[in-house]
Design an enzyme around this catalytic site. Structure first.
Site, mmCIF file in Angstrom:
data_model
loop_
_atom_site.group_PDB
_atom_site.id
_atom_site.type_symbol
_atom_site.label_atom_id
_atom_site.label_comp_id
_atom_site.label_asym_id
_atom_site.label_seq_id
_atom_site.Cartn_x
_atom_site.Cartn_y
_atom_site.Cartn_z
ATOM 1 N N LYS A 1 0.735 -1.278 -0.128
ATOM 2 C CA LYS A 1 -0.010 -0.029 -0.015
ATOM 3 C C LYS A 1 0.785 1.315 0.080
ATOM 4 O O LYS A 1 0.817 2.218 -0.715
ATOM 5 C CB LYS A 1 -1.112 0.118 1.237
ATOM 6 N N CYS B 1 -2.926 11.168 1.356
ATOM 7 C CA CYS B 1 -2.352 9.838 0.822
ATOM 8 C C CYS B 1 -0.903 10.111 0.268
ATOM 9 O O CYS B 1 0.202 9.821 0.853
ATOM 10 C CB CYS B 1 -3.270 9.151 0.085
#
Ligand code: SAJ
Length: 407
Positions: free
Chosen positions: A201, A255
């Site tokens: 991720k 993010c």
């Protein structure tokens, strides 16, 4: 039954998606106002298809509460910020969710962490919380990491279609959790171990951050020697193995501008490329300010109150302004004791900066120089209204005018 903990940008669509595909779901959030809004039948942010999904989930019986439920499966999607000094992940929200879950969950329950965490976080911070409570992992509690992958602006589509990763200690538990996700996910769902899932991720977002930094560095090189960066990237991307992203006024959101720092924080001596990339991205708002200064000089313009920022969100067609390049630029201006520029964004209906205007025409009539920070559809559709203005188009939206400048 699944209890989704944290009903923000990821938790809410995930909970709604599961509920509307036949899973019994209760959504929990400690924010009373947010839960009250959902219980009043309203969504808490804008996203294509979210309201329709919300309606379906309500019909399927989804519930929202501030309480943790007694059930066998929990999905944790709470924020994971980083400490701005050490650059290390701050797991306080994940850990407090886990502490609350283990107070109520039955023996054998599974906790799925969806929040993005750096590799080793679950080993280093989450397991000790469970073990300190006297519980045995794999017997009393199972742990899974199923990092989210959906992009704001296209979340509902991506929830349905993206491939997913599930990291589990125990393959059987991984398969059981996979079934929940497979209730709606049409992509491939791969099962691996927890640390691998954590790393994938962070690597995905870091890859994108480094690619954007490369594009931003190219923009600076091209500015320095009067070359057209967009034409150059377009031609390079026609090569079968080259795919450079777009330069821009900086990188925002929670993010791409955050996750790569986790790797820098944990592996400072091994992350030269990543560190430099993050610095390049962070330098872009100041670079835009320099461009504004140079263009004003070239045009003989002296009144900064006639310069306005179009777009305050972190990217196009979303209402999220966390870490947005426009806010970074205004912050940078403040450090130089300058008056903040006039600003407008069609998605922001309340004051987030001092000189904000809430109507496009009013904004355009109050400035002579427009800096396009975000390529919202609104400005693309109203590009003709920019005629006669000086424009710095940091997003290359394609404006037909003599007075258009680029990064
Ligand atoms: N940006 C550029 N140039 C580009 C693309 C983006 O400057 O070519 C800027 C945007 O304007 C924005 C920032 O980068 O300020 C980040 O936007 P984004 O659209 O690249 O990504 P996010 O942060 O909205 O979502 C990302 C996605 N990650 C990847 O594509 C690898 C998404 O799939 C993740 O689920 C999400 O992070 C997340 O939650 O981790």
């Amino acid at each position: 039954m699944v209890n989704v903990i944290g009903l923000g940008y990821i938790g809410l669509p995930t909970a709604l998606m599961m509920a509307s595909h036949g899973v019994e779901v209760v959504g929990t959030d400690y924010n009373k106002e947010l839960v009250a809004t959902l219980n009043a039948g309203k969504t808490t942010f804008k996203e294509d298809g979210l309201d329709e999904l919300f309606e379906k989930a309500l019909k399927s019986g989804i519930k929202f509460t501030t309480e943790y439920c007694v059930t066998d499966t929990y999905i944790v999607s709470v924020p994971t910020p980083y400490d701005s000094f050490s650059k290390k992940i701050d797991v306080c929200y994940v850990n407090s969710a886990v502490k609350e879950i283990i107070k109520v969950c039955p023996k054998g329950a599974t906790i799925v962490i969806e929040s993005t965490v750096s590799p080793g976080t679950i080993d280093k911070y989450v397991r000790p919380v469970i073990e300190k409570a006297g519980l045995i992992i794999g017997k009393d509690i199972n742990l899974v990491h199923a990092p989210e992958r959906i992009i704001p602006g296209n979340m509902v589509y991506e929830l349905l279609h993206n491939n997913r990763t599930i990291g589990a200690d125990d393959r059987e538990i991984g398969e059981k959790i996979k079934e929940y996700y497979a209730s709606f996910c049409q992509g491939e769902i791969i099962i691996t171990d927890i640390k691998t899932a954590e790393m994938t991720k962070v690597v995905e977002n870091t890859f994108r951050a480094v690619n954007i930094a490369f594009a931003n560095e190219l923009a600076k090189i091209c500015r320095n020697d009067n070359m057209n960066v967009y034409e150059i990237i377009k031609i390079c991307n026609m090569h079968p193995r080259v795919n450079i992203l777009n330069p821009g006024p900086g990188v925002g959101g929670h993010c791409i501008s955050v996750d790569p720092w986790f790797l820098v924080g944990d592996y400072p001596s091994l992350t030269k490329v990543i560190w430099e990339s993050m610095k390049v991205n962070d330098s872009m708002p100041a670079f835009v300010l320099e461009r504004i200064h140079d263009i004003m000089k070239e045009k003989g313009m002296t009144d900064i109150s006639k310069v306005g920022l179009y777009g305050l969100t972190y990217k196009e067609n979303v209402d999220d302004y966390r870490e947005s390049p426009a806010l970074q630029l205004l912050e940078c201006q403040k450090k130089h004791l300058a008056q903040p520029l006039v600003a407008y964004d069609p998605f922001i209906k309340h004051n987030i900066t001092e000189n904000q205007i809430f109507d496009l025409d009013e904004f355009l009539s109050s400035v002579d120089f427009v800096v396009i920070m975000v390529k919202h559809n609104e400005i693309k559709e109203n590009a003709d209204k920019l005629k006669g203005k000086i424009v710095l188009d940091t997003q290359n939206i394609g404006i037909n005018s003599d007075s258009v400048y680029y990064l």
